[in-house]
Design an enzyme around this catalytic site. Structure first.
Site, short mmCIF file in Angstrom:
data_model
loop_
_atom_site.label_atom_id
_atom_site.label_comp_id
_atom_site.label_asym_id
_atom_site.label_seq_id
_atom_site.Cartn_x
_atom_site.Cartn_y
_atom_site.Cartn_z
N LYS A 25 -11.93 -5.92 11.13
CA LYS A 25 -11.11 -4.72 10.98
C LYS A 25 -11.82 -3.50 11.54
O LYS A 25 -11.21 -2.63 12.16
CB LYS A 25 -10.78 -4.51 9.50
N ARG A 81 -14.46 -4.30 3.45
CA ARG A 81 -15.52 -3.75 2.60
C ARG A 81 -15.94 -4.74 1.51
O ARG A 81 -17.10 -4.77 1.12
CB ARG A 81 -15.08 -2.42 1.98
N SER A 92 -6.32 10.72 0.80
CA SER A 92 -6.43 11.91 1.65
C SER A 92 -5.68 11.71 2.96
O SER A 92 -5.35 12.68 3.65
CB SER A 92 -7.90 12.21 1.95
N GLN A 93 -5.39 10.45 3.32
CA GLN A 93 -4.68 10.18 4.56
C GLN A 93 -3.28 10.79 4.57
O GLN A 93 -2.73 11.08 5.63
CB GLN A 93 -4.59 8.68 4.83
N ARG A 104 0.83 -1.21 0.00
CA ARG A 104 0.00 0.00 0.00
C ARG A 104 0.86 1.26 0.00
O ARG A 104 1.95 1.28 0.59
CB ARG A 104 -0.94 0.01 1.21
N GLU A 145 -14.94 4.75 -0.01
CA GLU A 145 -15.09 3.60 0.87
C GLU A 145 -16.48 2.98 0.78
O GLU A 145 -16.68 1.83 1.18
CB GLU A 145 -14.80 4.01 2.31
N HIS A 150 -6.47 0.66 -1.93
CA HIS A 150 -6.98 0.37 -0.58
C HIS A 150 -6.51 -1.02 -0.14
O HIS A 150 -5.47 -1.50 -0.59
CB HIS A 150 -8.50 0.50 -0.56
#
Length: 428
Positions: free
Chosen positions: A415, A390, A173-174, A129, A318, A345
């Site tokens: 999670k 997800r 955005s993190q 990631r 998300e 992701h």
């Protein structure tokens, strides 16, 4: 409402319950992961102890608590309300990121304040990631780092000069939130400027800015693509965590496909959570959405009334897996766009959704930044999840409408939602 009571909750792959009648339920959701992990981190660098009430207890949040404790703070996770006591970051430490993007990205800027060496690693997939933009930004702000992605090590000196940094946050955005959260503790604060394609998931940056201001931190976000945090004290704040609205997606989708009504308790009327977009998305899909005395109620049209949609999900990526699952079941064509960034992701969610929905008979076309879905008759089979919570939620949504869907590794939902499988099965 189902064929039989669930007796195989630990099976893998897991037989997803099938709704054979309208589901009517009121649910209380766990707290928001995004809010919990931001709250924990800010509490760990605040001026005195504070309490994070109704904290989400999940793998990601426990990893954050463990990371902050390893650095030198103390996070008491023994009850529903977690007490955080700031401490000196004055020794070597190891941070396990697991599969938590917020730990991998948010903790390094704080770990840079340590006088010790802080090593980071995580699950095998986490090593793929993106993190490079954060590490490059920290180096430009005066931080010594070995490595370009997990595993990497921060060689702390006890202080970070800070200043202006230009990054490309188009992948997450993190990257921006990570720098802003620690910025007040840097000698010159931090002035983050984005240069690249539009930043995804802007509501998450808005959430970060709002929380910083609640902690007394001065943030200037008056210019587009620029966020400046002034140096200063991070004041302690006792905070209650809102329910995780993104985790509401499968439950509200259950109302949509079954023709029932699902109410989510304590839905805030004003919030920065991306999951709040579900109210508009579900309305477009044909649901009736309203605030009631009990919370947010969604009444579904059932499969026959589920409409196709054309949605730009750039800011709420998300939600894409759950929305894609609903679109695969809809009576009209749908196009989901603006979500190329979700390829980075927990897994490449666009490729995974295209593959798994197609394997169950859905008519899906994968695009560089989205998916097109056309009406089709779905059938049972194994829905692979790629260790992505997800994806697992998307699988159970399809399973609620289609016989014989088996969801691989349903436990990955832990999670953000401990004991999701039995909770989900109890609604049928």
């Amino acid at each position: 409402m189902t064929t039989s009571p669930r007796t195989d909750l630990l099976a893998d792959p897991w037989p997803a319950p099938r709704a054979t009648a309208p589901v009517d339920a009121t649910v209380t959701l766990p707290g928001s992961k995004s809010l919990t992990n931001r709250a924990l981190l800010l509490a760990a660098i605040a001026d005195q102890p504070s309490v994070v009430r109704r904290a989400l207890r999940s793998r990601d949040t426990l990893l954050m608590a463990a990371a902050l404790t390893a650095l030198g703070s103390a996070v008491d996770t023994s009850g529903p309300d977690w007490t955080v006591t700031p401490g000196a970051f004055d020794h070597d430490a190891f941070v396990d990121c697991g599969l938590a993007g917020t730990v991998m990205r948010f903790v390094p800027p704080v770990a840079a304040l340590s006088t010790g060496e802080v090593a980071f690693d995580g699950d095998e997939h986490m090593r793929q990631r993106p993190i490079g933009e954060v590490l490059t930004a920290l180096r430009s702000l005066g931080v010594d780092i070995s490595g370009e992605r997990l595993p990497f090590t921060i060689h702390g000196t006890g202080a970070v000069p800070g200043g202006t940094v230009v990054i490309d946050a188009s992948a997450s955005s993190q990257f921006i939130s990570a720098l802003l959260l620690a910025g007040a503790r840097y000698e010159h604060g931090v002035d983050v400027r984005h240069d690249g394609k539009p930043v995804p998931s802007l509501p998450h940056i808005d959430m970060t800015v709002a929380m910083l201001r609640e902690h007394g931190v001065e943030v200037d976000d008056s210019e587009a693509n620029r966020w400046a945090v002034a140096p200063g004290v991070v004041k302690a704040v006792d905070r209650s965590i809102e329910p995780d609205l993104s985790n509401a997606a499968p439950f509200l989708a259950l109302a949509a496909v079954s023709g029932g009504t699902v109410t989510v308790r304590d839905w805030p009327e004003v919030t920065d959570q991306a999951g709040d977009a579900l109210r508009d998305i579900l309305t477009q899909l044909g649901c009736t959405v309203a605030f009631t005395d009990d919370g947010l109620a969604v009444a579904g049209p059932g499969l026959a009334g589920l409409e196709g949609v054309d949605l730009d999900l750039h800011d709420v990526g998300e939600l894409a897996p759950a929305v894609a699952a609903l679109c695969a079941l809809a009576s009209g064509p749908s196009h989901l766009r603006g979500i190329g960034h979700i390829r980075g992701h927990e897994t490449d969610r666009l490729a995974a959704l295209a593959a798994e929905l197609s394997a169950l008979g859905a008519d899906v076309t994968e695009h560089p930044d989205g998916l097109s879905l056309r009406p089709a008759t779905l059938h049972g089979g194994v829905f692979h999840t790629y260790a992505d919570h997800r994806m697992a939620q998307a699988g159970v949504i399809v399973g609620a409408a289609v016989d014989g869907v088996l969801v691989e590794n349903i436990a990955t939902t832990g999670k953000t939602f401990t004991d999701f499988a039995p909770f989900w099965a109890s609604l049928f």
